[in-house]
Design a protein around this motif. Structure first.
Motif, PDB file in Angstrom:
ATOM      1  N   LEU A 161      20.054  71.001  38.937  1.00  0.00           N
ATOM      2  CA  LEU A 161      18.948  70.517  39.766  1.00  0.00           C
ATOM      3  C   LEU A 161      17.940  69.684  38.986  1.00  0.00           C
ATOM      4  O   LEU A 161      17.442  68.669  39.488  1.00  0.00           O
ATOM      5  CB  LEU A 161      18.233  71.691  40.443  1.00  0.00           C
ATOM      6  N   GLY A 162      17.640  70.104  37.768  1.00  0.00           N
ATOM      7  CA  GLY A 162      16.682  69.334  36.981  1.00  0.00           C
ATOM      8  C   GLY A 162      17.144  67.910  36.767  1.00  0.00           C
ATOM      9  O   GLY A 162      16.371  66.951  36.913  1.00  0.00           O
ATOM     10  N   GLU A 163      18.414  67.770  36.438  1.00  0.00           N
ATOM     11  CA  GLU A 163      19.022  66.448  36.239  1.00  0.00           C
ATOM     12  C   GLU A 163      18.944  65.607  37.523  1.00  0.00           C
ATOM     13  O   GLU A 163      18.586  64.424  37.492  1.00  0.00           O
ATOM     14  CB  GLU A 163      20.486  66.649  35.819  1.00  0.00           C
ATOM     15  N   VAL A 164      19.259  66.235  38.646  1.00  0.00           N
ATOM     16  CA  VAL A 164      19.274  65.522  39.926  1.00  0.00           C
ATOM     17  C   VAL A 164      17.855  65.120  40.341  1.00  0.00           C
ATOM     18  O   VAL A 164      17.628  64.004  40.828  1.00  0.00           O
ATOM     19  CB  VAL A 164      19.935  66.389  41.015  1.00  0.00           C
ATOM     20  N   LEU A 165      16.903  66.015  40.149  1.00  0.00           N
ATOM     21  CA  LEU A 165      15.517  65.702  40.510  1.00  0.00           C
ATOM     22  C   LEU A 165      15.003  64.502  39.730  1.00  0.00           C
ATOM     23  O   LEU A 165      14.303  63.638  40.287  1.00  0.00           O
ATOM     24  CB  LEU A 165      14.635  66.927  40.271  1.00  0.00           C
ATOM     25  N   LEU A 166      15.341  64.414  38.466  1.00  0.00           N
ATOM     26  CA  LEU A 166      14.939  63.252  37.671  1.00  0.00           C
ATOM     27  C   LEU A 166      15.546  61.972  38.238  1.00  0.00           C
ATOM     28  O   LEU A 166      14.898  60.924  38.258  1.00  0.00           O
ATOM     29  CB  LEU A 166      15.383  63.433  36.220  1.00  0.00           C
ATOM     30  N   ASP A 199       5.187  70.045  38.627  1.00  0.00           N
ATOM     31  CA  ASP A 199       4.681  70.730  39.818  1.00  0.00           C
ATOM     32  C   ASP A 199       5.671  70.705  40.989  1.00  0.00           C
ATOM     33  O   ASP A 199       5.319  71.021  42.114  1.00  0.00           O
ATOM     34  CB  ASP A 199       3.354  70.104  40.266  1.00  0.00           C
ATOM     35  N   VAL A 200       6.918  70.333  40.736  1.00  0.00           N
ATOM     36  CA  VAL A 200       7.887  70.228  41.824  1.00  0.00           C
ATOM     37  C   VAL A 200       8.253  71.624  42.344  1.00  0.00           C
ATOM     38  O   VAL A 200       8.361  72.592  41.589  1.00  0.00           O
ATOM     39  CB  VAL A 200       9.149  69.475  41.353  1.00  0.00           C
ATOM     40  N   GLN A 201       8.408  71.706  43.668  1.00  0.00           N
ATOM     41  CA  GLN A 201       8.857  72.937  44.322  1.00  0.00           C
ATOM     42  C   GLN A 201      10.154  72.635  45.063  1.00  0.00           C
ATOM     43  O   GLN A 201      10.225  71.673  45.828  1.00  0.00           O
ATOM     44  CB  GLN A 201       7.805  73.452  45.298  1.00  0.00           C
ATOM     45  N   VAL A 202      11.153  73.464  44.826  1.00  0.00           N
ATOM     46  CA  VAL A 202      12.457  73.263  45.468  1.00  0.00           C
ATOM     47  C   VAL A 202      12.868  74.573  46.124  1.00  0.00           C
ATOM     48  O   VAL A 202      12.961  75.611  45.462  1.00  0.00           O
ATOM     49  CB  VAL A 202      13.521  72.840  44.438  1.00  0.00           C
ATOM     50  N   ASP A 232      24.942  72.024  50.575  1.00  0.00           N
ATOM     51  CA  ASP A 232      23.820  72.751  49.971  1.00  0.00           C
ATOM     52  C   ASP A 232      22.587  71.874  50.132  1.00  0.00           C
ATOM     53  O   ASP A 232      22.559  70.740  49.631  1.00  0.00           O
ATOM     54  CB  ASP A 232      24.088  73.020  48.492  1.00  0.00           C
ATOM     55  N   THR A 233      21.567  72.382  50.823  1.00  0.00           N
ATOM     56  CA  THR A 233      20.415  71.576  51.205  1.00  0.00           C
ATOM     57  C   THR A 233      19.126  72.202  50.694  1.00  0.00           C
ATOM     58  O   THR A 233      18.940  73.417  50.787  1.00  0.00           O
ATOM     59  CB  THR A 233      20.354  71.436  52.739  1.00  0.00           C
ATOM     60  N   TYR A 234      18.221  71.346  50.187  1.00  0.00           N
ATOM     61  CA  TYR A 234      16.960  71.813  49.618  1.00  0.00           C
ATOM     62  C   TYR A 234      15.804  70.942  50.097  1.00  0.00           C
ATOM     63  O   TYR A 234      15.965  69.732  50.301  1.00  0.00           O
ATOM     64  CB  TYR A 234      17.016  71.762  48.077  1.00  0.00           C
ATOM     65  N   LEU A 235      14.652  71.573  50.255  1.00  0.00           N
ATOM     66  CA  LEU A 235      13.413  70.854  50.509  1.00  0.00           C
ATOM     67  C   LEU A 235      12.698  70.700  49.171  1.00  0.00           C
ATOM     68  O   LEU A 235      12.443  71.688  48.478  1.00  0.00           O
ATOM     69  CB  LEU A 235      12.531  71.616  51.498  1.00  0.00           C
ATOM     70  N   VAL A 236      12.378  69.458  48.828  1.00  0.00           N
ATOM     71  CA  VAL A 236      11.722  69.153  47.559  1.00  0.00           C
ATOM     72  C   VAL A 236      10.304  68.680  47.834  1.00  0.00           C
ATOM     73  O   VAL A 236      10.101  67.774  48.654  1.00  0.00           O
ATOM     74  CB  VAL A 236      12.489  68.063  46.787  1.00  0.00           C
ATOM     75  N   GLN A 237       9.330  69.292  47.167  1.00  0.00           N
ATOM     76  CA  GLN A 237       7.931  68.902  47.339  1.00  0.00           C
ATOM     77  C   GLN A 237       7.273  68.738  45.979  1.00  0.00           C
ATOM     78  O   GLN A 237       7.408  69.589  45.098  1.00  0.00           O
ATOM     79  CB  GLN A 237       7.162  69.950  48.144  1.00  0.00           C
ATOM     80  N   THR A 238       6.562  67.632  45.823  1.00  0.00           N
ATOM     81  CA  THR A 238       5.706  67.414  44.668  1.00  0.00           C
ATOM     82  C   THR A 238       4.327  67.048  45.200  1.00  0.00           C
ATOM     83  O   THR A 238       4.106  67.013  46.416  1.00  0.00           O
ATOM     84  CB  THR A 238       6.244  66.275  43.782  1.00  0.00           C
ATOM     85  N   ALA A 239       3.425  66.742  44.306  1.00  0.00           N
ATOM     86  CA  ALA A 239       2.074  66.372  44.742  1.00  0.00           C
ATOM     87  C   ALA A 239       2.078  65.102  45.574  1.00  0.00           C
ATOM     88  O   ALA A 239       1.219  64.907  46.436  1.00  0.00           O
ATOM     89  CB  ALA A 239       1.169  66.199  43.518  1.00  0.00           C
ATOM     90  N   GLY A 240       3.086  64.233  45.343  1.00  0.00           N
ATOM     91  CA  GLY A 240       3.061  62.955  46.042  1.00  0.00           C
ATOM     92  C   GLY A 240       4.177  62.702  47.023  1.00  0.00           C
ATOM     93  O   GLY A 240       4.181  61.668  47.694  1.00  0.00           O
TER      94      GLY A 240
END
Length: 360
Positions: A9-14, A22-25, A35-43
């Motif tokens: 996931l870290g690789e994919v998020l980059l 501050d990312v939330q997954v 496989d599905t995820y909601l990704v939220q950051t400050a922006g």
């Protein structure tokens, strides 16, 4: 190989510009495939999916279809007074439509669409009519996209005779114990076997034609506003060439059985012809002028065939060891299949009423 999201996931998020501290997954939804995820950051806030290559053998084709269809809908609907929503792809840092991780998994990101979850929508006859209208609008908005310009997301998808062949192969290879429930399911297959080719035969005879379809227009994939108004579709993974009757049949199959697909409430499975009337009323309100007599005639066949098809897919997956649909227990796909077979029985009982819904 068992997928462990923490490994990649870290690789994919980059790759999708979301590698901040501050990312939330969090896992999103209860889909049976990806496989599905909601990704939220400050922006930003977006949906990240790992496409199941066991289901979609060429994930890049799925992503390319998604990009083309979603852009086309946004362009055409943008010039109309009534909105139609679907998610849009988010490109990688390198401008790609998708990202392949170090383990070979293919990921894509798409915009978050604010919506009311379908299970929170009060399901009324007006809601059913809205579903019919939003499906008809999808077909209208995509009717000028040549079906040959899109790849088949799954080879032979929604070709019921093909699913019957796969079932026959799986049954021949099956070496497990035949439970009473399995024997019941096998008997259902023989009862409904003659209906498998109804739609494909109609296409071969020139009564129906292929065009672009959604492929999975069930209630859970409809986008509802916070006021419960249907305004679009999620999940364009199965969008591709096919018969729109598979869409209409699947919409009716899923909406008119309020017991759902999971098989836990099989005693409550029945086809609600009143909801069917409302859905078709909404659909024909939009599509009526372009919907001929043959199109209307094959609606009953469509809803029966698609219920049988899904039952076959569940049952075949059970016989093959549950490799396609996600399950929580070994027999879950068997029970799902029995639910769809019972729904097919109910559809047969409602044939006269369903056909009356399509009269001019």
């Amino acid at each position: 190989m068992i997928f462990s999201p923490g490994q990649v996931l870290g690789e994919v998020l980059l790759a999708f510009r979301a590698g901040s501290a501050d990312v939330q997954v969090v896992p999103l939804g209860a889909g049976n495939i990806n496989d599905t995820y909601l990704v939220q950051t400050a922006g930003q806030k977006f949906v990240l999916q790992r496409i199941n290559s066991a289901v979609f053998p060429e994930p890049e084709r799925v992503v390319a279809n998604f990009a083309r269809v979603s852009r086309h809908i946004a362009e055409v609907a943008g010039s109309q007074s009534e909105p139609f929503l679907c998610a849009q792809l988010i490109l990688t840092v390198n401008g790609g439509l998708s990202y392949q991780d170090g383990e070979g998994g293919v990921w894509r990101a798409q915009s978050w669409v604010d919506h009311l979850s379908a299970d929170l929508v009060s399901f009324t006859h007006d809601t059913a009519a809205q579903l019919g209208r939003v499906l008809a609008r999808f077909h209208q908005l995509t009717m000028d996209l040549p079906e040959r310009s899109l790849a088949e997301p799954i080879p032979g998808f929604h070709c019921t005779p093909r699913y019957l062949e796969q079932f026959d192969q799986a049954r021949s290879a099956w070496q497990g114990i035949r439970s009473p429930e399995l024997e019941q399911a096998l008997a259902y297959v023989e009862r409904f076997r003659p209906v498998a080719g109804l739609l494909e035969d109609a296409r071969t005879k020139g009564h129906l034609r292929r065009r672009l379809i959604h492929g999975d227009p069930k209630l859970d994939n409809v986008i509802f506003t916070d006021k419960g108004v249907a305004v679009g579709f999620f999940d364009l993974d199965t969008t591709g060439p096919g018969l729109i009757h598979y869409d209409i049949g699947d919409c009716l199959r899923s909406c008119c059985n309020r017991a759902g697909e999971e098989g836990a409430n099989r005693q409550d499975v029945r086809f609600d012809s009143d909801i069917c009337h409302a859905v078709l009323g909404g659909y024909l309100e939009i599509a009526g002028p372009d919907f001929g007599d043959a199109d209307r005639y094959y609606i009953y066949d469509a809803v029966l065939v698609i219920a049988f098809e899904l039952a076959l897919r569940f049952l075949t997956d059970h016989l093959q060891g549950n490799v396609y649909f996600k399950v929580k227990s070994e027999a879950e796909n068997l029970f799902r299949a029995l639910g769809q077979f019972q729904l097919a029985e109910s559809i047969c009982e409602e044939e006269k009423t369903i056909r009356a819904c399509t009269d001019r």
